[in-house]
Scaffold this motif. Structure first.
Motif, PDB file in Angstrom:
ATOM      1  N   PRO A  27      48.276  17.646  96.087  1.00  0.00           N
ATOM      2  CA  PRO A  27      49.243  18.179  95.136  1.00  0.00           C
ATOM      3  C   PRO A  27      50.599  17.521  95.285  1.00  0.00           C
ATOM      4  O   PRO A  27      50.946  17.005  96.340  1.00  0.00           O
ATOM      5  N   VAL A  28      51.376  17.520  94.183  1.00  0.00           N
ATOM      6  CA  VAL A  28      52.751  17.061  94.288  1.00  0.00           C
ATOM      7  C   VAL A  28      53.532  18.069  95.121  1.00  0.00           C
ATOM      8  O   VAL A  28      53.065  19.172  95.395  1.00  0.00           O
ATOM      9  N   ALA A  29      54.732  17.708  95.524  1.00  0.00           N
ATOM     10  CA  ALA A  29      55.437  18.523  96.514  1.00  0.00           C
ATOM     11  C   ALA A  29      56.175  19.713  95.913  1.00  0.00           C
ATOM     12  O   ALA A  29      56.046  20.837  96.386  1.00  0.00           O
ATOM     13  N   LEU A  30      56.942  19.481  94.867  1.00  0.00           N
ATOM     14  CA  LEU A  30      57.892  20.502  94.424  1.00  0.00           C
ATOM     15  C   LEU A  30      57.997  20.500  92.911  1.00  0.00           C
ATOM     16  O   LEU A  30      58.373  19.509  92.295  1.00  0.00           O
ATOM     17  N   GLN A  31      57.634  21.626  92.308  1.00  0.00           N
ATOM     18  CA  GLN A  31      57.638  21.770  90.857  1.00  0.00           C
ATOM     19  C   GLN A  31      58.529  22.949  90.490  1.00  0.00           C
ATOM     20  O   GLN A  31      58.478  23.997  91.145  1.00  0.00           O
ATOM     21  N   VAL A  32      59.345  22.798  89.461  1.00  0.00           N
ATOM     22  CA  VAL A  32      60.257  23.880  89.087  1.00  0.00           C
ATOM     23  C   VAL A  32      60.365  23.972  87.569  1.00  0.00           C
ATOM     24  O   VAL A  32      60.378  22.967  86.862  1.00  0.00           O
ATOM     25  N   LYS A  33      60.407  25.194  87.091  1.00  0.00           N
ATOM     26  CA  LYS A  33      60.643  25.458  85.670  1.00  0.00           C
ATOM     27  C   LYS A  33      62.018  26.097  85.527  1.00  0.00           C
ATOM     28  O   LYS A  33      62.347  27.059  86.222  1.00  0.00           O
ATOM     29  N   VAL A  34      62.835  25.540  84.666  1.00  0.00           N
ATOM     30  CA  VAL A  34      64.185  26.044  84.430  1.00  0.00           C
ATOM     31  C   VAL A  34      64.182  26.774  83.104  1.00  0.00           C
ATOM     32  O   VAL A  34      63.824  26.202  82.075  1.00  0.00           O
ATOM     33  N   GLN A  35      64.565  28.058  83.106  1.00  0.00           N
ATOM     34  CA  GLN A  35      64.509  28.851  81.888  1.00  0.00           C
ATOM     35  C   GLN A  35      65.698  29.799  81.802  1.00  0.00           C
ATOM     36  O   GLN A  35      66.380  30.070  82.794  1.00  0.00           O
ATOM     37  N   ALA A  36      65.929  30.309  80.592  1.00  0.00           N
ATOM     38  CA  ALA A  36      67.018  31.254  80.378  1.00  0.00           C
ATOM     39  C   ALA A  36      66.578  32.658  80.773  1.00  0.00           C
ATOM     40  O   ALA A  36      65.422  33.028  80.602  1.00  0.00           O
ATOM     41  N   ALA A  37      67.510  33.423  81.306  1.00  0.00           N
ATOM     42  CA  ALA A  37      67.268  34.836  81.603  1.00  0.00           C
ATOM     43  C   ALA A  37      67.896  35.646  80.473  1.00  0.00           C
ATOM     44  O   ALA A  37      69.105  35.754  80.381  1.00  0.00           O
ATOM     45  N   VAL A  88      57.213  26.776 102.609  1.00  0.00           N
ATOM     46  CA  VAL A  88      55.831  26.910 102.141  1.00  0.00           C
ATOM     47  C   VAL A  88      54.959  25.791 102.698  1.00  0.00           C
ATOM     48  O   VAL A  88      53.837  26.018 103.174  1.00  0.00           O
ATOM     49  N   LEU A  89      55.470  24.577 102.665  1.00  0.00           N
ATOM     50  CA  LEU A  89      54.685  23.424 103.103  1.00  0.00           C
ATOM     51  C   LEU A  89      54.319  23.502 104.583  1.00  0.00           C
ATOM     52  O   LEU A  89      53.277  22.977 104.994  1.00  0.00           O
ATOM     53  N   GLU A  90      55.169  24.148 105.366  1.00  0.00           N
ATOM     54  CA  GLU A  90      54.872  24.293 106.792  1.00  0.00           C
ATOM     55  C   GLU A  90      53.553  25.021 107.033  1.00  0.00           C
ATOM     56  O   GLU A  90      52.946  24.893 108.096  1.00  0.00           O
ATOM     57  N   GLN A  91      53.086  25.782 106.031  1.00  0.00           N
ATOM     58  CA  GLN A  91      51.869  26.576 106.186  1.00  0.00           C
ATOM     59  C   GLN A  91      50.615  25.867 105.665  1.00  0.00           C
ATOM     60  O   GLN A  91      49.515  26.392 105.764  1.00  0.00           O
ATOM     61  N   ILE A  92      50.769  24.671 105.093  1.00  0.00           N
ATOM     62  CA  ILE A  92      49.647  23.960 104.480  1.00  0.00           C
ATOM     63  C   ILE A  92      49.096  22.921 105.454  1.00  0.00           C
ATOM     64  O   ILE A  92      49.870  22.202 106.088  1.00  0.00           O
ATOM     65  N   PRO A  93      47.777  22.817 105.594  1.00  0.00           N
ATOM     66  CA  PRO A  93      47.201  21.784 106.467  1.00  0.00           C
ATOM     67  C   PRO A  93      47.654  20.386 106.044  1.00  0.00           C
ATOM     68  O   PRO A  93      47.706  20.076 104.849  1.00  0.00           O
ATOM     69  N   VAL A  94      47.983  19.568 107.018  1.00  0.00           N
ATOM     70  CA  VAL A  94      48.512  18.233 106.737  1.00  0.00           C
ATOM     71  C   VAL A  94      47.547  17.422 105.880  1.00  0.00           C
ATOM     72  O   VAL A  94      47.958  16.700 104.965  1.00  0.00           O
ATOM     73  N   GLN A  95      46.256  17.547 106.133  1.00  0.00           N
ATOM     74  CA  GLN A  95      45.287  16.732 105.400  1.00  0.00           C
ATOM     75  C   GLN A  95      45.234  17.080 103.916  1.00  0.00           C
ATOM     76  O   GLN A  95      44.742  16.295 103.104  1.00  0.00           O
ATOM     77  N   ASP A  96      45.741  18.251 103.544  1.00  0.00           N
ATOM     78  CA  ASP A  96      45.722  18.665 102.140  1.00  0.00           C
ATOM     79  C   ASP A  96      46.998  18.288 101.401  1.00  0.00           C
ATOM     80  O   ASP A  96      47.129  18.595 100.212  1.00  0.00           O
ATOM     81  N   MET A  97      47.937  17.660 102.068  1.00  0.00           N
ATOM     82  CA  MET A  97      49.233  17.365 101.452  1.00  0.00           C
ATOM     83  C   MET A  97      49.252  15.976 100.820  1.00  0.00           C
ATOM     84  O   MET A  97      48.637  15.035 101.311  1.00  0.00           O
ATOM     85  N   SER A  98      50.018  15.868  99.755  1.00  0.00           N
ATOM     86  CA  SER A  98      50.267  14.575  99.140  1.00  0.00           C
ATOM     87  C   SER A  98      51.333  13.835  99.950  1.00  0.00           C
ATOM     88  O   SER A  98      52.051  14.445 100.751  1.00  0.00           O
ATOM     89  N   PRO A  99      51.473  12.531  99.757  1.00  0.00           N
ATOM     90  CA  PRO A  99      52.564  11.810 100.425  1.00  0.00           C
ATOM     91  C   PRO A  99      53.933  12.415 100.103  1.00  0.00           C
ATOM     92  O   PRO A  99      54.812  12.472 100.967  1.00  0.00           O
ATOM     93  N   GLU A 100      54.099  12.885  98.843  1.00  0.00           N
ATOM     94  CA  GLU A 100      55.381  13.485  98.467  1.00  0.00           C
ATOM     95  C   GLU A 100      55.662  14.746  99.269  1.00  0.00           C
ATOM     96  O   GLU A 100      56.800  14.997  99.693  1.00  0.00           O
ATOM     97  N   LYS A 104      48.161   7.616 103.749  1.00  0.00           N
ATOM     98  CA  LYS A 104      47.649   7.959 102.421  1.00  0.00           C
ATOM     99  C   LYS A 104      48.140   6.987 101.360  1.00  0.00           C
ATOM    100  O   LYS A 104      47.446   6.738 100.371  1.00  0.00           O
ATOM    101  N   ASP A 105      49.340   6.449 101.554  1.00  0.00           N
ATOM    102  CA  ASP A 105      49.913   5.510 100.594  1.00  0.00           C
ATOM    103  C   ASP A 105      50.813   4.532 101.347  1.00  0.00           C
ATOM    104  O   ASP A 105      51.983   4.821 101.577  1.00  0.00           O
ATOM    105  N   PRO A 106      50.297   3.368 101.750  1.00  0.00           N
ATOM    106  CA  PRO A 106      51.091   2.409 102.533  1.00  0.00           C
ATOM    107  C   PRO A 106      52.326   1.900 101.809  1.00  0.00           C
ATOM    108  O   PRO A 106      53.251   1.405 102.456  1.00  0.00           O
TER     109      PRO A 106
END
Length: 560
Positions: A179-189, A292-304, A337-339
């Motif tokens: 998965p990519v590292a960080l995704q955000v949606k910006v919206q009006a309240a 959040v990322l600290e809780q994910i197994p390293v092998q499941d992480m993307s380079p990002e 994963k990506d030289p």
């Protein structure tokens, strides 16, 4: 060359939207290539865009690179043209002011102002004649797209198939294990107003300047390791204009952070979006993502994702040698994963130079050479990524190349003028081993005063203010801010400076306690190495460094 009809912000918005559309897949190289082409044209250097120069500047090819025998530039340009076509067929394109195309037979882009039409989906008139196929180019580039004519249903089916094939070939669909590292949606309240719409657009544009933050219209749960929602509401009362910003976890809608920013008028309020609001929010996003990322197994992480964990960004951290070695491990895993992932190279450049400077067991010729190699490789691979260039600037600083560090830090601000840490460090770096004038100290203090009291980067701003005070021999003021900084975070640079200040104030036992108190966190740390190597290295470009080195020599005598 740009005729003045568009500007750098238009380019930044275009790049952020084409990346958010995912038509470029997971290829950071195509993003770098596109931005290189567009910005070169914008700066009036479009005539220099040739296969040879692109091979050297973007693909890291050697000087003997031969475009005739090595087709990498031609192939990637063909894929980029296809991606641009798909982008214009989607919804993201309508949010940009400019239209970019790269005619076949050239690498120089054509940039025009969008007029509301979709140039790649225009229906031909009944009597329109299909354009002739252009002659083969000397570069041997790919074939042009077909003329679709008046066949909207066929177009939709073909485009759907094309997208599906493109996704399979170029990785449009983000696999769950990468998965990519960080995704955000910006919206009006609440109800949108003209001011809130403008603020939302500016905020999304500013966040998108970070290659690590993906601003999206709709959050897809499987597309990112961490997903967040930013809600913004602009309102007015007799005291002025106010903007409420809230950061929430996408999955639970839990409020992570919120703050009201106020200004005297609407113009001033919008100015704050790219200054105070964007920079505060970026810090919180990185911190929340790291947790959040600290809780994910390293092998499941993307380079990002591994980059976010490995680089210096605010968030969970420990002042230990083990923690620093873990960061190096994350960066190396990303390169497995990506030289060609420039961001990971930049982390290794920064971390290896840092440990070589402050930690005696790591101060080896091999580590110093490796830091220089990774710095050069990072700049070859990601010359337009502000976060990468920032790490390289830090690497130069740790190695005592102060003037080079400042020059590269200035480049970070050219790429992203809202990069907070670069703006601050660019101000103070020249005084790493010098007496700062009143004006510089005042600017550093003003910068810190603009930050929220709980902003995690304040440990860095405070400790640098302590640094400036100490070399001005304002010992009481220096200790006050250093002790504030130590309550947030500390590293060898900060605890050794605090000990030095205490020693100058005659508190020798307290100074000794600070140094010895690091023995469990930094096993093998040598204050003697720090005095004999670290400080002289940082002062090696200074004409008369003896005074500043002398402060630390006095500390070494006191803590024997």
């Amino acid at each position: 060359m740009n005729d003045g009809s568009y500007n750098s912000d238009d380019i930044a918005l275009y790049i952020s939207q084409i990346e958010a559309s995912k038509v470029l897949g997971r290829s950071k190289r195509r993003i770098r290539l596109l931005e290189h082409l567009v910005r070169s044209e914008f700066l009036g250097h479009g005539e220099r865009l040739k296969a040879y120069s692109i091979g050297l500047d973007i693909f890291g090819k050697p000087e003997n690179f031969d475009p005739a025998s090595d087709s990498v530039v031609r192939v990637e340009m063909g894929r980029l043209r296809t991606a641009i076509s798909l982008f214009e067929a989607g919804d993201f394109a309508a949010k940009t002011r400019i239209v970019v195309s790269v005619p076949r037979g050239t690498y120089r882009p054509e940039i025009t102002i969008r007029d509301g039409t979709r140039p790649f989906l225009m229906e031909a008139e009944d009597d329109a004649v299909a354009p002739e196929r252009p002659p083969p180019t000397t570069e041997g580039d790919d074939l042009p797209l077909p003329n679709w004519g008046r066949r909207p249903l066929i177009l939709g089916a073909v485009l759907a198939c094309f997208l599906a094939v493109f996704a399979l070939v170029y990785g449009l669909s983000s696999p769950k294990e990468m998965p990519v590292a960080l995704q955000v949606k910006v919206q009006a309240a609440g109800p949108e107003t003209l001011q809130s719409e403008t603020a939302l657009s500016l905020l999304a544009q500013s966040l998108s300047r970070s290659a690590t933050i993906q601003v999206v219209e709709d959050i897809e749960n499987t597309a990112a390791a961490t997903s967040f929602i930013v809600e913004l509401r602009v309102f007015e009362d007799p005291d002025g204009m106010h903007t409420l910003v809230e950061l929430k976890d996408q999955a639970s809608t839990r409020l992570i952070w919120g703050k009201v920013f106020s200004a005297s008028g609407s113009d001033r309020q919008l100015e704050q979006v790219e200054t105070r609001i964007a920079r505060e929010l970026r810090v919180r996003l990185f911190g929340a993502s790291k947790a959040v990322l600290e809780q994910i197994p390293v092998q499941d992480m993307s380079p990002e994702a591994l980059f976010v964990l490995s680089t210096w960004v605010p968030g969970p951290a420990k002042s230990t040698i083990e923690w620093e070695e873990d960061r190096i491990g994350y960066a190396r895993k990303a390169l497995e994963k990506d030289p060609d992932f420039g961001a990971a190279h930049s982390v290794l450049a920064d971390k290896l130079a840092y440990l070589s400077n402050v930690y005696a067991p790591a101060d080896t010729k091999e580590n110093r050479q490796a830091a220089q190699f990774h710095a050069a490789r990072a700049m070859e691979l990601s010359p337009l990524d502000a976060d990468v260039v920032f790490n390289v600037a830090q690497s130069h600083w740790h190695s005592g190349r102060i003037s080079e560090s400042q020059a590269v830090m200035a480049r970070v601000l050219e790429l992203d003028h809202s990069h907070d840490l670069a703006r601050f460090l660019n101000l103070v770096i020249p005084y790493s081993c010098a007496v700062a004038p009143d004006e510089i100290l005042a600017k550093a203090q003003a910068f810190d005063a603009e930050l929220s009291q709980d902003n995690p980067i304040r440990w860095l701003t405070l400790t640098w203010i302590g640094w400036l005070h100490s070399y001005r021999e304002e010992w009481d003021a220096a200790l006050a801010v250093e002790e504030q900084a130590a309550r947030i975070f500390q590293i060898p640079y900060t605890f050794m400076r605090r000990a030095m200040i205490l020693n100058q104030l005659g508190r020798h036992e307290d100074a000794k306690g600070v140094v010895q108190g690091q023995n469990t966190s930094w096993v093998g740390f040598s204050h003697a190495h720090y005095v004999e190597n670290t400080i002289p290295r940082l002062c090696q470009e200074t004409e008369n460094p003896d005074k500043f080195i002398g402060f630390y020599k006095e500390l070494a005598e006191a803590v024997r």
